[in-house]
Design a protein around this motif. Sequence first.
Motif, PDB file in Angstrom:
ATOM      1  N   GLU A   4      -6.548  -8.094  -1.058  1.00 25.17           N
ATOM      2  CA  GLU A   4      -5.410  -7.228  -1.377  1.00 25.17           C
ATOM      3  C   GLU A   4      -4.347  -8.139  -1.982  1.00 25.17           C
ATOM      4  OE1 GLU A   4      -3.576  -5.176   1.948  1.00 25.17           O
ATOM      5  OE2 GLU A   4      -2.532  -3.793   0.607  1.00 25.17           O
ATOM      6  N   ALA A  27      -1.502  -4.122  -4.702  1.00 22.46           N
ATOM      7  CA  ALA A  27      -0.573  -3.542  -3.734  1.00 22.46           C
ATOM      8  C   ALA A  27       0.833  -4.048  -4.006  1.00 22.46           C
ATOM      9  CB  ALA A  27      -0.988  -3.922  -2.311  1.00 22.46           C
ATOM     10  N   HIS A  60       3.745  -4.911  -1.863  1.00 21.00           N
ATOM     11  CA  HIS A  60       4.545  -5.156  -0.662  1.00 21.00           C
ATOM     12  C   HIS A  60       5.733  -6.027  -1.031  1.00 21.00           C
ATOM     13  CE1 HIS A  60       0.233  -5.296   0.740  1.00 21.00           C
ATOM     14  NE2 HIS A  60       0.666  -4.203   1.309  1.00 21.00           N
ATOM     15  N   ASP A 100      -7.439   0.796   5.853  1.00 17.21           N
ATOM     16  CA  ASP A 100      -6.512  -0.339   5.872  1.00 17.21           C
ATOM     17  C   ASP A 100      -6.459  -0.894   7.299  1.00 17.21           C
ATOM     18  OD1 ASP A 100      -4.622  -2.224   5.227  1.00 17.21           O
ATOM     19  OD2 ASP A 100      -3.039  -0.804   4.706  1.00 17.21           O
TER      20      ASP A 100
HETATM   21 ZN   LIG Z   1      -1.037  -3.080   1.954  1.00 15.22          ZN
END
Ligand SMILES: [Zn+2]
Length: 259
Positions: free
Chosen positions: A82, A109, A111, A229
Amino acid sequence: MLANYHTHTERCKHATGKVIDYVEAAVSAGVEILGMSDHTPFPNNSLWPEVRMAYEELDDYIKQIDEAQTKYPQIKLLKAFECEFIEDYSSFYNEVLRGQYGADYLILAGHMIHGTSPWNRLGMVKSDKEELKLYANYLVKAMETGLFKFVAHPDVFGHFYLPWDEEAIAASKYIIEAASHYNMPLEINGYGLRKPEIMTPQGSRKQYPLKGFWELAAGYDCKVLANSDAHKPTDIIAKVEEGYQIADQYGLKKVEFVW
Ligand SMILES: [Zn+2]
Ligand SMILES: [Zn+2]
């Protein structure tokens, strides 16, 4: 086909269990395809080392997946990461993760955004609106690169951008249109479904997935998948079925990966 393409391990420092623990949980649950996708490290451990394995652990991470595959041939294991997308590291994703370490796929992703961060508010942006725009621009720019197999929790912005308003709709449309254009599947995230609700101007709701986001996605030619996840082995397939129920509820098309 019971599958989960989004799984962490204790190496990221905010999950528990080793690769083998997740694989054994998956085999017990009847999972046929399991993608291990811990948070990618960066060369020299330069970025956010507190929430990812160290660069020096890459060899062992891959080795443990290979060993688990040998031990459990009845399940198809995939090697993945990820990833936060950092443009300066484009060749690292391609040549090191995919090339040298043979990653089957990379997950995009958001974040951490360079210079700011939706998770760790650094006070570098002036408003949630500004942060929302940065997030949407970041995802779309990363989708353009073609490095990634799908987008994890595209609606994760729901944890910091609370109202469902014009700005939220515009950002969602921008992300969904890009996903449709680049044929990039979007993930309905089981971790979000397991997290506690938060209060917003429109009442209590999940931080993500956001109903409004998936309702909008139904109006576009885009594909979706649901993943757990997992951050602990017992969650190996948690909320995947519920994720697909959301997809069915809005008439979203499911992606069919072929390995
Ligand atoms: Zn994530
Ligand atoms: Zn994750």
